[in-house]
Scaffold this active site. Sequence first.
Site: not given
Length: 218
Positions: A86-88, A60
């Site tokens: 968590v996509k950064i 996400a």
Amino acid sequence: MKFFIDTANLNEIQEAYDLGVLDGVTTNPSLMAKEGIKGDENVRAHYKAICDIVDNNVSAEVIATEFDKMIKEGEELAKIDDKIVVKIPMIKDGVKAIKYLSEQGIRTNCTLVFSAGQALLAAKAGATYVSPFIGRLDDIAYDGLDLIEQIVQIYDNYGYPTEVLAASIRHTMHLIQCAEIGADVATCPLNVITSLLKHPLTDAGLEKFLADHKKVNS
């Protein structure tokens, strides 16, 4: 090799899961928009719906680009479900956010990676996954597979636990070649995965088997 599906479409995710080969899902704001999902509350509800289908690994993506905001958004996304990664983005504050979130036990996926140097920084910061974009490199006449191979070699040299997630995969040969050079994960549209099922000799062989069976049983 793990297979992730790159979509926010629940029907496609369910189909891939039912096939029995799905290990996770990657999404991004563009894919959410494609499905008509808008508004923070609706987006997070959609992430939860995806998590309810798959066993693990739902990437996400944060929208923020500043460290403090990425941390806040990342922590909120991680609370949706234990399956969330968590996509950064690969930017300076993104690397700092990956370091922080990783130290809090939150899994991260460093996205928009286009060089081995970027991948090295992501691994040192503690990213769970790093996502080099093959297709987009091919679009500018650079062999994206060379980058995958280079990152795999660097990670092997130093024992980094970060997994190489080959992204922007456009066709089955991309996927097979990524498997050959040691990518840990491939994320792609559903049609790329289902295309692996197809071979003209399989179709011809099955047709003959069924015809022979019909001859002796009619």
